[in-house]
Design a protein around this motif. Structure first.
Motif, PDB file in Angstrom:
ATOM      1  N   THR A 100       0.813  -1.216   0.000  1.00 31.66           N
ATOM      2  CA  THR A 100       0.000   0.000   0.000  1.00 31.66           C
ATOM      3  C   THR A 100       0.845   1.264   0.000  1.00 31.66           C
ATOM      4  N   THR A 101       2.145   1.135   0.330  1.00 33.61           N
ATOM      5  CA  THR A 101       3.042   2.291   0.302  1.00 33.61           C
ATOM      6  C   THR A 101       4.368   1.883  -0.329  1.00 33.61           C
ATOM      7  N   THR A 102       5.071   2.858  -0.886  1.00 33.03           N
ATOM      8  CA  THR A 102       6.394   2.607  -1.445  1.00 33.03           C
ATOM      9  C   THR A 102       7.417   2.633  -0.322  1.00 33.03           C
ATOM     10  N   ALA A 103       8.659   2.273  -0.642  1.00 36.29           N
ATOM     11  CA  ALA A 103       9.732   2.291   0.354  1.00 36.29           C
ATOM     12  C   ALA A 103       9.951   3.690   0.910  1.00 36.29           C
ATOM     13  N   SER A 104       9.666   4.716   0.114  1.00 37.10           N
ATOM     14  CA  SER A 104       9.851   6.100   0.575  1.00 37.10           C
ATOM     15  C   SER A 104       8.627   6.655   1.297  1.00 37.10           C
ATOM     16  N   GLY A 105       7.545   5.844   1.404  1.00 38.63           N
ATOM     17  CA  GLY A 105       6.379   6.260   2.161  1.00 38.63           C
ATOM     18  C   GLY A 105       5.218   6.794   1.344  1.00 38.63           C
ATOM     19  N   LEU A 106       5.340   6.809   0.022  1.00 32.47           N
ATOM     20  CA  LEU A 106       4.230   7.274  -0.817  1.00 32.47           C
ATOM     21  C   LEU A 106       3.111   6.237  -0.835  1.00 32.47           C
ATOM     22  N   ILE A 107       1.882   6.696  -0.769  1.00 32.29           N
ATOM     23  CA  ILE A 107       0.723   5.793  -0.790  1.00 32.29           C
ATOM     24  C   ILE A 107       0.415   5.414  -2.234  1.00 32.29           C
ATOM     25  N   ILE A 108       0.251   4.117  -2.472  1.00 33.54           N
ATOM     26  CA  ILE A 108      -0.050   3.613  -3.811  1.00 33.54           C
ATOM     27  C   ILE A 108      -1.565   3.521  -3.958  1.00 33.54           C
ATOM     28  N   PRO A 109      -2.144   4.191  -4.972  1.00 35.42           N
ATOM     29  CA  PRO A 109      -3.601   4.091  -5.166  1.00 35.42           C
ATOM     30  C   PRO A 109      -4.001   2.685  -5.612  1.00 35.42           C
ATOM     31  N   ASP A 110      -5.254   2.298  -5.330  1.00 36.04           N
ATOM     32  CA  ASP A 110      -5.738   0.955  -5.654  1.00 36.04           C
ATOM     33  C   ASP A 110      -5.536   0.575  -7.113  1.00 36.04           C
ATOM     34  N   ASN A 111      -5.750   1.516  -8.039  1.00 37.18           N
ATOM     35  CA  ASN A 111      -5.650   1.184  -9.457  1.00 37.18           C
ATOM     36  C   ASN A 111      -4.208   1.014  -9.927  1.00 37.18           C
ATOM     37  N   ALA A 112      -3.220   1.338  -9.097  1.00 37.65           N
ATOM     38  CA  ALA A 112      -1.816   1.196  -9.476  1.00 37.65           C
ATOM     39  C   ALA A 112      -1.115   0.061  -8.733  1.00 37.65           C
ATOM     40  N   LYS A 113      -1.824  -0.623  -7.843  1.00 39.12           N
ATOM     41  CA  LYS A 113      -1.214  -1.708  -7.077  1.00 39.12           C
ATOM     42  C   LYS A 113      -0.943  -2.900  -7.981  1.00 39.12           C
ATOM     43  N   GLU A 114       0.217  -3.523  -7.788  1.00 40.50           N
ATOM     44  CA  GLU A 114       0.589  -4.708  -8.542  1.00 40.50           C
ATOM     45  C   GLU A 114       0.018  -5.944  -7.869  1.00 40.50           C
ATOM     46  N   LYS A 115      -0.333  -6.945  -8.671  1.00 39.76           N
ATOM     47  CA  LYS A 115      -0.803  -8.211  -8.144  1.00 39.76           C
ATOM     48  C   LYS A 115       0.359  -8.858  -7.383  1.00 39.76           C
ATOM     49  N   PRO A 116       0.131  -9.287  -6.138  1.00 40.00           N
ATOM     50  CA  PRO A 116       1.234  -9.894  -5.378  1.00 40.00           C
ATOM     51  C   PRO A 116       1.726 -11.172  -6.042  1.00 40.00           C
ATOM     52  N   GLN A 117       3.015 -11.470  -5.854  1.00 36.22           N
ATOM     53  CA  GLN A 117       3.608 -12.683  -6.399  1.00 36.22           C
ATOM     54  C   GLN A 117       4.088 -13.588  -5.273  1.00 36.22           C
ATOM     55  N   LYS A 118       3.526 -13.373  -4.082  1.00 34.58           N
ATOM     56  CA  LYS A 118       3.903 -14.140  -2.906  1.00 34.58           C
ATOM     57  C   LYS A 118       2.630 -14.518  -2.175  1.00 34.58           C
ATOM     58  N   GLY A 119       2.609 -15.708  -1.585  1.00 39.62           N
ATOM     59  CA  GLY A 119       1.439 -16.122  -0.839  1.00 39.62           C
ATOM     60  C   GLY A 119       1.736 -17.315   0.050  1.00 39.62           C
ATOM     61  N   THR A 120       0.708 -17.757   0.763  1.00 51.37           N
ATOM     62  CA  THR A 120       0.819 -18.875   1.684  1.00 51.37           C
ATOM     63  C   THR A 120      -0.010 -20.035   1.175  1.00 51.37           C
ATOM     64  N   VAL A 121       0.570 -21.217   1.173  1.00 50.93           N
ATOM     65  CA  VAL A 121      -0.129 -22.422   0.738  1.00 50.93           C
ATOM     66  C   VAL A 121      -1.144 -22.810   1.806  1.00 50.93           C
ATOM     67  N   VAL A 122      -2.423 -22.953   1.397  1.00 45.42           N
ATOM     68  CA  VAL A 122      -3.464 -23.318   2.360  1.00 45.42           C
ATOM     69  C   VAL A 122      -4.017 -24.727   2.120  1.00 45.42           C
ATOM     70  N   ALA A 123      -3.774 -25.293   0.935  1.00 50.65           N
ATOM     71  CA  ALA A 123      -4.203 -26.666   0.653  1.00 50.65           C
ATOM     72  C   ALA A 123      -3.397 -27.190  -0.527  1.00 50.65           C
ATOM     73  N   VAL A 124      -3.137 -28.495  -0.528  1.00 50.00           N
ATOM     74  CA  VAL A 124      -2.385 -29.119  -1.619  1.00 50.00           C
ATOM     75  C   VAL A 124      -3.086 -30.388  -2.075  1.00 50.00           C
ATOM     76  N   GLY A 125      -2.858 -30.746  -3.337  1.00 51.74           N
ATOM     77  CA  GLY A 125      -3.371 -32.004  -3.866  1.00 51.74           C
ATOM     78  C   GLY A 125      -2.482 -33.153  -3.419  1.00 51.74           C
ATOM     79  N   ASN A 126      -2.759 -34.338  -3.928  1.00 51.06           N
ATOM     80  CA  ASN A 126      -1.985 -35.527  -3.555  1.00 51.06           C
ATOM     81  C   ASN A 126      -0.773 -35.763  -4.447  1.00 51.06           C
ATOM     82  N   GLY A 127      -0.566 -34.912  -5.453  1.00 52.90           N
ATOM     83  CA  GLY A 127       0.534 -35.122  -6.387  1.00 52.90           C
ATOM     84  C   GLY A 127       0.135 -36.167  -7.416  1.00 52.90           C
ATOM     85  N   THR A 128       1.111 -36.598  -8.189  1.00 50.03           N
ATOM     86  CA  THR A 128       0.868 -37.645  -9.181  1.00 50.03           C
ATOM     87  C   THR A 128       1.766 -38.835  -8.860  1.00 50.03           C
ATOM     88  N   LYS A 129       1.528 -39.954  -9.530  1.00 52.17           N
ATOM     89  CA  LYS A 129       2.369 -41.137  -9.292  1.00 52.17           C
ATOM     90  C   LYS A 129       3.818 -40.869  -9.644  1.00 52.17           C
TER      91      LYS A 129
END
Length: 91
Positions: free
Chosen positions: A21-50
């Motif tokens: 929501t803010t830059t490193a220098s403290g500027l507020i980023i408006p909603d329409n300029a925010k980038e889609k995050p590329q980091k997250g937390t895994v909440v569920a996983v499949g069983n994989g494949t053989k």
């Protein structure tokens, strides 16, 4: 009550981190300029494949591609579902 979504095969369900929501220098980023995050937390996983069991597990924080996954809304919360191969790293 826990999450009732169980990904299949090599798919992973991720709760994306909040967008900055803010830059490193403290500027507020408006909603329409925010980038889609590329980091997250895994909440569920499949069983994989053989041929390939899954590497990530619930609770891992991961980095993934900017356009990876499919957006999913469940009980008012936003998630991404993607193949494990779309995940670049566990941090």
């Amino acid at each position: 009550m826990g999450l009732k979504i169980k990904p299949l095969a090599d798919r992973v369900l991720i709760k994306a981190a909040a967008a900055e929501t803010t830059t490193a220098s403290g500027l507020i980023i408006p909603d329409n300029a925010k980038e889609k995050p590329q980091k997250g937390t895994v909440v569920a996983v499949g069983n994989g494949t053989k041929k390939q069991p899954l590497t990530v597990k619930v609770g891992d924080t991961v980095l993934y591609g900017k356009y990876a996954g499919t957006d999913l809304k469940h009980k008012g919360k936003d998630y991404l579902i993607m193949r494990e191969s779309d995940i670049f790293a566990i941090i």
